[in-house]
Every structure is written in C-alpha cells, then in structure tokens.
Design a protein around this motif. Structure first.
Motif, mmCIF file in Angstrom:
data_model
loop_
_atom_site.group_PDB
_atom_site.id
_atom_site.type_symbol
_atom_site.label_atom_id
_atom_site.label_comp_id
_atom_site.label_asym_id
_atom_site.label_seq_id
_atom_site.Cartn_x
_atom_site.Cartn_y
_atom_site.Cartn_z
ATOM 1 N N LEU A 227 -18.122 30.845 9.004
ATOM 2 C CA LEU A 227 -17.023 31.487 8.283
ATOM 3 C C LEU A 227 -15.851 31.764 9.219
ATOM 4 O O LEU A 227 -14.689 31.604 8.854
ATOM 5 N N LYS A 228 -16.159 32.175 10.435
ATOM 6 C CA LYS A 228 -15.105 32.447 11.414
ATOM 7 C C LYS A 228 -14.422 31.157 11.866
ATOM 8 O O LYS A 228 -13.212 31.125 12.099
ATOM 9 N N GLU A 229 -15.199 30.102 11.963
ATOM 10 C CA GLU A 229 -14.675 28.823 12.443
ATOM 11 C C GLU A 229 -13.583 28.266 11.533
ATOM 12 O O GLU A 229 -12.644 27.623 11.999
ATOM 13 N N ILE A 230 -13.701 28.508 10.221
ATOM 14 C CA ILE A 230 -12.738 27.924 9.269
ATOM 15 C C ILE A 230 -11.583 28.872 8.941
ATOM 16 O O ILE A 230 -10.736 28.545 8.110
ATOM 17 N N THR A 231 -11.551 30.056 9.579
ATOM 18 C CA THR A 231 -10.462 31.003 9.316
ATOM 19 C C THR A 231 -9.566 31.153 10.534
ATOM 20 O O THR A 231 -10.037 31.270 11.669
ATOM 21 N N LEU A 232 -8.277 31.165 10.297
ATOM 22 C CA LEU A 232 -7.284 31.238 11.365
ATOM 23 C C LEU A 232 -7.485 32.467 12.246
ATOM 24 O O LEU A 232 -7.503 32.353 13.479
ATOM 25 N N TYR A 233 -7.619 33.633 11.647
ATOM 26 C CA TYR A 233 -7.677 34.877 12.418
ATOM 27 C C TYR A 233 -8.833 34.929 13.416
ATOM 28 O O TYR A 233 -8.713 35.564 14.465
ATOM 29 N N HIS A 234 -9.946 34.266 13.102
ATOM 30 C CA HIS A 234 -11.126 34.375 13.958
ATOM 31 C C HIS A 234 -11.255 33.255 14.982
ATOM 32 O O HIS A 234 -12.144 33.285 15.828
ATOM 33 N N GLN A 235 -10.379 32.271 14.908
ATOM 34 C CA GLN A 235 -10.441 31.181 15.878
ATOM 35 C C GLN A 235 -9.966 31.639 17.258
ATOM 36 O O GLN A 235 -9.123 32.527 17.363
ATOM 37 N N GLN A 236 -10.525 31.003 18.288
ATOM 38 C CA GLN A 236 -10.011 31.265 19.639
ATOM 39 C C GLN A 236 -8.611 30.676 19.737
ATOM 40 O O GLN A 236 -8.380 29.537 19.332
ATOM 41 N N PHE A 237 -7.704 31.444 20.302
ATOM 42 C CA PHE A 237 -6.311 31.019 20.407
ATOM 43 C C PHE A 237 -6.193 29.935 21.470
ATOM 44 O O PHE A 237 -6.613 30.129 22.615
ATOM 45 N N ILE A 238 -5.631 28.783 21.112
ATOM 46 C CA ILE A 238 -5.634 27.636 22.033
ATOM 47 C C ILE A 238 -4.816 27.878 23.296
ATOM 48 O O ILE A 238 -5.037 27.225 24.314
ATOM 49 N N PHE A 239 -3.859 28.814 23.249
ATOM 50 C CA PHE A 239 -3.029 29.090 24.419
ATOM 51 C C PHE A 239 -3.622 30.171 25.327
ATOM 52 O O PHE A 239 -3.138 30.389 26.430
ATOM 53 N N ASN A 240 -4.644 30.844 24.822
ATOM 54 C CA ASN A 240 -5.352 31.851 25.618
ATOM 55 C C ASN A 240 -6.708 32.084 24.964
ATOM 56 O O ASN A 240 -6.849 32.897 24.057
ATOM 57 N N THR A 241 -7.716 31.366 25.417
ATOM 58 C CA THR A 241 -9.023 31.380 24.754
ATOM 59 C C THR A 241 -9.778 32.709 24.910
ATOM 60 O O THR A 241 -10.831 32.895 24.307
ATOM 61 N N LYS A 242 -9.224 33.613 25.699
ATOM 62 C CA LYS A 242 -9.819 34.949 25.786
ATOM 63 C C LYS A 242 -9.457 35.797 24.565
ATOM 64 O O LYS A 242 -10.058 36.837 24.314
ATOM 65 N N LEU A 243 -8.458 35.328 23.812
ATOM 66 C CA LEU A 243 -8.001 36.041 22.620
ATOM 67 C C LEU A 243 -8.366 35.276 21.357
ATOM 68 O O LEU A 243 -8.418 34.043 21.362
ATOM 69 N N THR A 244 -8.612 36.006 20.276
ATOM 70 C CA THR A 244 -8.629 35.361 18.960
ATOM 71 C C THR A 244 -7.177 35.277 18.492
ATOM 72 O O THR A 244 -6.300 35.964 19.030
ATOM 73 N N VAL A 245 -6.936 34.469 17.482
ATOM 74 C CA VAL A 245 -5.583 34.384 16.924
ATOM 75 C C VAL A 245 -5.151 35.753 16.406
ATOM 76 O O VAL A 245 -3.992 36.157 16.574
ATOM 77 N N ASN A 246 -6.077 36.478 15.799
ATOM 78 C CA ASN A 246 -5.761 37.811 15.266
ATOM 79 C C ASN A 246 -5.331 38.771 16.372
ATOM 80 O O ASN A 246 -4.410 39.578 16.190
ATOM 81 N N ASN A 247 -5.987 38.698 17.531
ATOM 82 C CA ASN A 247 -5.585 39.518 18.688
ATOM 83 C C ASN A 247 -4.141 39.227 19.074
ATOM 84 O O ASN A 247 -3.345 40.140 19.301
ATOM 85 N N TYR A 248 -3.827 37.928 19.140
ATOM 86 C CA TYR A 248 -2.479 37.498 19.522
ATOM 87 C C TYR A 248 -1.446 37.972 18.504
ATOM 88 O O TYR A 248 -0.367 38.441 18.868
ATOM 89 N N LEU A 249 -1.777 37.852 17.224
ATOM 90 C CA LEU A 249 -0.850 38.251 16.163
ATOM 91 C C LEU A 249 -0.563 39.749 16.212
ATOM 92 O O LEU A 249 0.597 40.177 16.127
ATOM 93 N N LYS A 250 -1.612 40.556 16.341
ATOM 94 C CA LYS A 250 -1.433 42.011 16.382
ATOM 95 C C LYS A 250 -0.604 42.423 17.603
ATOM 96 O O LYS A 250 0.251 43.305 17.512
ATOM 97 N N LYS A 251 -0.868 41.760 18.700
ATOM 98 C CA LYS A 251 -0.147 42.049 19.944
ATOM 99 C C LYS A 251 1.354 41.792 19.803
ATOM 100 O O LYS A 251 2.180 42.468 20.421
ATOM 101 N N ASN A 252 1.701 40.827 18.939
ATOM 102 C CA ASN A 252 3.102 40.422 18.795
ATOM 103 C C ASN A 252 3.710 40.806 17.438
ATOM 104 O O ASN A 252 4.757 40.296 17.065
ATOM 105 N N ASN A 253 3.022 41.705 16.712
ATOM 106 C CA ASN A 253 3.535 42.259 15.448
ATOM 107 C C ASN A 253 3.763 41.182 14.385
ATOM 108 O O ASN A 253 4.697 41.244 13.592
#
Length: 265
Positions: A227-253
């Motif tokens: 379920l996480k694999e097919i959802t944007l928010y739970h994927q590892q962010f390709i520019f920083n794999t230590k973050l999920t996409v959701n982490n990156y989004l929240k960090k940048n509003n």
C-alpha cells in the motif's frame, strides 16, 4: 449502481482485453460510463490494447496557471520522434489550454482532418489517446524524453504569505515521473483496489515453515508495504532517500492536491 450494462461490459473487454472481473468493477465504480471506466483502468496501470499502437509521445505545457498534457499513440517509434508529430502535440496543448477543454472528443473533432493528413503522410495509424488539464496557482510539470510526463497541482499546507518554491515543486514532479505512484495517500485508494491487492498477496503467501500467527504477521506486513509502495506520500524521496515524500512536503509547506502521469511503453 449495482447492475452492469452487458453491452458496455462487452465493449470494455474488447477495448481493454482485461478480465471480466476487472471490467465489471470499473463499470460499477464509474456508473456504467465507458470512457470513465477506460480512464480508471489506465490510471491503475493496466495495459489497454489499442490496435498494436505500441509507441507514442507524451507532451505537456504550462501557461497562465494551467497545465495540460497529451498522449499520442503511433505504430512506430520513427513516427513518434518526427518533428511534425511533436509540433502537432504542441498545437493540441495550446488548444486545450486556451479553451479549457474537458472532453477528449472535443480534441478529436477539432483535429480530425490533421490526424487523417498525418496518417496518410506516415502511412500508419496515429491516435490522440488521452489528455488532462489542471488549473491553479501552484502547478508544475516534467517531461522525460517525450516518453513519460507529469503535471501536478499543489497548495500550501499553512496559508501564510510566503510563496512556495517552484524548484522544490519541480522535484515532486520529477519524483512522480520516476517512481510512478498510483495514488497520493493510502486514504485515496478505493476499497475495491485494497481488497484485490490484499487477496492477491494472501493467495501468493503459502504457509510453509511458519505457524499461522507468524504467517498472518508476514501477510499484514506485506500488505502495508505494498500500500505504501503505490502511494506518493509513503515513497522514499528520490532526491533524499532518508526522507519519505511526505516528510519533504511537510518540511517545505507543500500539499499535493492532484497529479497526472502519462507513459508510453
């Protein structure tokens, strides 16, 4: 709506070459609307058969707080890469953006003569396959070699006066293009899709050396991962794999409202 239109079911199966069950579910979820059902199945990345048009071109464009994307299918890659086809896709994008087009049939009607001209010129079938349009203050796009494209609409999480960084939104577009999420979050996944996914995992998971409790735990873990694999928010962010996409989004509003991703095989 619980009843399936048998005539539409036959048409959908012929068009998509998919199983009866998949076509039934698509029609049920889309009120027996053939075009919406086809789009729904395409959004799930099911292969849609279309007269051996294996090649194609994706093109997208942003103008005046609007983003449009078009998919054109051709029989050969040679035709796809021709400058005249690329210019034709740009012509269609301008038409969509200027007129806020809602239906594919409007595009086909407008460019019917041009399509026939191109078919005769290249001596092969060419088809305007799909399009999408987004409107909003914060939109972005990304295109990879005319083969994969993404357009995205975002908003601020916190409604402050600070503008969103367009370069950071661009990274989200690039991530979607590369990682191919099907949904924004787990909450966006229809129950029927979750049901199918869970059943498929359970069928593949054979009880062997594990006792029943351990096996159930493994199945649940596999379900969560899928379920996480097919959802944007739970994927590892390709520019920083230590973050999920959701982490990156929240960090940048940044709040992702909608995205479209087109791809040709």
């Amino acid at each position: 709506m619980n009843k399936i239109n048998i005539s539409l079911l036959k048409k959908l199966r012929k068009k998509t070459q998919l199983s009866i069950d998949k076509c039934k579910k698509a029609l049920l979820l889309n009120d027996n609307n053939l075009e919406k059902s086809i789009k729904y199945l395409k959004n799930l990345n099911y292969y849609i058969n279309d007269n051996n048009l294996k090649y194609g071109l994706i093109s997208n464009k942003i103008k005046s707080k609007k983003a449009a994307m078009i998919k054109i299918n051709c029989k050969t890659d040679f035709t796809t890469l021709n400058k005249e086809i690329i210019n034709f896709s740009d012509l269609i994008l301008n038409f969509i953006l200027k007129n806020n087009i809602l239906y594919l049939e409007e595009i086909k009607k407008k460019f019917h003569k041009k399509i026939n001209f191109l078919k005769n010129k290249f001596n092969e079938n060419i088809k305007i396959k799909d399009f999408c349009l987004l409107k909003g203050k914060y939109i972005n796009n990304y295109l990879h070699n005319y083969k994969i494209g993404t357009i995205i609409l975002v908003e601020k999480i916190n409604k402050n006066n600070i503008k969103l960084d367009n370069k950071k939104i661009k990274k989200i577009s690039m991530h979607i293009t590369a990682s191919n999420p099907n949904f924004i979050s787990i909450n966006d996944i229809p129950d029927i899709i979750k049901y199918d996914l869970i059943n498929n995992i359970k069928k593949k998971k054979i009880i062997n050396n594990y006792n029943e409790i351990e096996n159930k735990k493994k199945i649940q873990k596999k379900i969560k991962l899928k379920l996480k694999e097919i959802t944007l928010y739970h994927q590892q962010f390709i520019f920083n794999t230590k973050l999920t996409v959701n982490n990156y989004l929240k960090k940048n509003n940044i709040l992702v409202k909608k995205f479209y991703r087109f791809q040709v095989k």
